[in-house]
Design a protein around this motif. Structure first.
Motif, PDB file in Angstrom:
ATOM      1  N   GLY A 150       0.807  -1.219   0.000  1.00 44.90           N
ATOM      2  CA  GLY A 150       0.000   0.000   0.000  1.00 44.90           C
ATOM      3  C   GLY A 150       0.837   1.263   0.000  1.00 44.90           C
ATOM      4  N   THR A 151       2.074   1.182   0.476  1.00 45.94           N
ATOM      5  CA  THR A 151       2.964   2.347   0.472  1.00 45.94           C
ATOM      6  C   THR A 151       3.220   2.840  -0.948  1.00 45.94           C
ATOM      7  N   ALA A 152       3.195   1.922  -1.914  1.00 44.97           N
ATOM      8  CA  ALA A 152       3.451   2.307  -3.307  1.00 44.97           C
ATOM      9  C   ALA A 152       2.290   3.073  -3.926  1.00 44.97           C
ATOM     10  N   THR A 153       1.141   3.102  -3.269  1.00 44.54           N
ATOM     11  CA  THR A 153      -0.011   3.846  -3.808  1.00 44.54           C
ATOM     12  C   THR A 153      -0.068   5.278  -3.286  1.00 44.54           C
ATOM     13  N   LEU A 154       0.725   5.601  -2.262  1.00 42.94           N
ATOM     14  CA  LEU A 154       0.599   6.910  -1.610  1.00 42.94           C
ATOM     15  C   LEU A 154       0.785   8.093  -2.571  1.00 42.94           C
ATOM     16  N   PRO A 155       1.794   8.102  -3.483  1.00 43.57           N
ATOM     17  CA  PRO A 155       1.975   9.279  -4.345  1.00 43.57           C
ATOM     18  C   PRO A 155       0.871   9.446  -5.381  1.00 43.57           C
ATOM     19  N   HIS A 156       0.021   8.440  -5.540  1.00 41.68           N
ATOM     20  CA  HIS A 156      -0.972   8.452  -6.615  1.00 41.68           C
ATOM     21  C   HIS A 156      -2.387   8.709  -6.108  1.00 41.68           C
TER      22      HIS A 156
ATOM     23  N   TRP B 100       5.335  -3.155  21.342  1.00 44.03           N
ATOM     24  CA  TRP B 100       5.268  -2.206  20.232  1.00 44.03           C
ATOM     25  C   TRP B 100       6.498  -2.301  19.324  1.00 44.03           C
ATOM     26  N   LEU B 101       6.238  -2.364  18.020  1.00 41.44           N
ATOM     27  CA  LEU B 101       7.273  -2.332  16.988  1.00 41.44           C
ATOM     28  C   LEU B 101       6.912  -1.233  15.994  1.00 41.44           C
ATOM     29  N   LEU B 102       7.922  -0.530  15.494  1.00 39.16           N
ATOM     30  CA  LEU B 102       7.700   0.501  14.478  1.00 39.16           C
ATOM     31  C   LEU B 102       8.017  -0.076  13.104  1.00 39.16           C
ATOM     32  N   TYR B 103       7.037  -0.029  12.202  1.00 41.39           N
ATOM     33  CA  TYR B 103       7.217  -0.469  10.815  1.00 41.39           C
ATOM     34  C   TYR B 103       7.403   0.792   9.978  1.00 41.39           C
ATOM     35  N   SER B 104       8.601   0.985   9.439  1.00 42.63           N
ATOM     36  CA  SER B 104       8.930   2.176   8.658  1.00 42.63           C
ATOM     37  C   SER B 104       9.026   1.767   7.181  1.00 42.63           C
ATOM     38  N   PHE B 105       8.142   2.327   6.335  1.00 38.55           N
ATOM     39  CA  PHE B 105       8.013   1.902   4.932  1.00 38.55           C
ATOM     40  C   PHE B 105       8.516   2.983   3.982  1.00 38.55           C
ATOM     41  N   ASP B 106       8.991   2.558   2.804  1.00 37.76           N
ATOM     42  CA  ASP B 106       9.160   3.475   1.680  1.00 37.76           C
ATOM     43  C   ASP B 106       8.926   2.709   0.383  1.00 37.76           C
ATOM     44  N   SER B 107       8.646   3.456  -0.670  1.00 39.65           N
ATOM     45  CA  SER B 107       8.444   2.854  -1.991  1.00 39.65           C
ATOM     46  C   SER B 107       9.285   3.613  -3.001  1.00 39.65           C
ATOM     47  N   PRO B 108      10.389   3.015  -3.475  1.00 40.29           N
ATOM     48  CA  PRO B 108      11.278   3.739  -4.392  1.00 40.29           C
ATOM     49  C   PRO B 108      10.733   3.902  -5.797  1.00 40.29           C
TER      50      PRO B 108
END
Length: 288
Positions: A210-216, A245-253
């Motif tokens: 779902g991170t790859a949909t954010l810019p669109h 608690w765990l932090l999930y940090s996402f990016d989509s190149p």
């Protein structure tokens, strides 16, 4: 209610052993049309772990999703004991349903040993206690969605998520391709590191592509959106507890060719990098 959901999920990952290298698992209906990909990942890892010396811990998993899973049928996991070396073991896992593979995967294990250490620092984000818990959609908004989406959004699950930057999934605004989400299992479980890894494999499929949909300005709720995980990679770096608690940090190149690539890093709240993920997924707008 959360305790019941957690117990159900733990039971889901405790596969039935049919033969030395053959296991059978059931599916949990979380409101999606097909079997949730994270479930197949978690069960495949559970099957592989059952064939390895307990002193050896999974450090990487690589899998391809080949077919959508039937939520009403059991899944058989066939494990090939590829190699047991001096300090590493390798296993190949095939998930089978209706006589056809729905997932091919490989898992590598290593006996713990000391070595060099470094890691990227955890992003500076608010603590989970400082973030407003997610609120369910209003009855009016829920009623406007397709029935399967109503079930997906209406089911109380075994994980709690707190978004550092929440967004409206029904009317998503365009945003840069990265996000941070705190998550944890909603009830405590035992100390089995193998179980904690299987549960992390399950949870690692949430929100990743779902991170790859954010810019669109799109989301899985967007009209005519078709999204599906194509592959999944997961590396375990350090010990952790999935019920903390765990932090999930996402990016989509990048996104291109109806596919998007997303990556993730998972940290404990004291900043230790415990796992990394990568996934490519189908992102397609279909005609009316």
């Amino acid at each position: 209610m959360s305790d019941n959901h957690v117990a159900e999920l733990v039971d889901l990952l405790e596969l039935e052993r049919l033969e030395d290298n053959l296991f059978r698992g059931q599916s949990r209906d979380i409101g999606t049309r097909y079997v949730f990909g994270g479930q197949v990942l978690g069960q495949a890892l559970s099957a592989a772990q059952r064939t390895v010396d307990p002193k050896r811990e999974a450090h990487s998993l690589h899998a391809y999703f080949l077919r959508a899973g039937d939520i009403n049928a059991p899944i058989v996991y066939s494990v090939e004991r590829t190699r047991d070396g001096g300090s590493f073991s390798s296993r190949r896992v095939v998930a089978i349903q209706h006589g056809q593979p729905i997932l091919n995967g490989s898992v590598s294990f290593q006996e713990p040993e000391a070595g060099f250490e470094h890691q990227l620092s955890m992003p500076e984000v608010p603590a989970p206690e400082d973030i407003e818990p997610m609120h369910p959609l209003s009855a009016e908004k829920l009623a406007a969605l397709p029935e399967k989406m109503q079930r997906w959004l209406g089911i109380d699950g075994p994980f709690e998520f707190r978004h550092v930057w929440p967004r409206d999934e029904i009317k998503p605004a365009k945003r840069p391709p990265y996000q941070h989400i705190w998550f944890r299992l909603t009830a405590p479980i035992g100390d089995s590191s193998a179980l904690h890894r299987s549960l992390l494999a399950y949870a690692s499929d949430f929100h990743l592509i779902g991170t790859a949909t954010l810019p669109h300005g799109l989301s899985y709720l967007s009209h005519n959106m078709q999204m599906a995980s194509l592959d999944h990679a997961l590396w375990f770096h350090r010990p952790f507890r999935i019920d903390e608690w765990l932090l999930y940090s996402f990016d989509s190149p990048t996104t291109q060719g109806s596919r998007g690539l997303a990556r993730g890093m998972i940290y404990t709240r004291d900043g230790r990098l415990v796992a990394s993920t990568a996934q490519e997924g189908l992102i397609r707008i279909r005609p009316d």
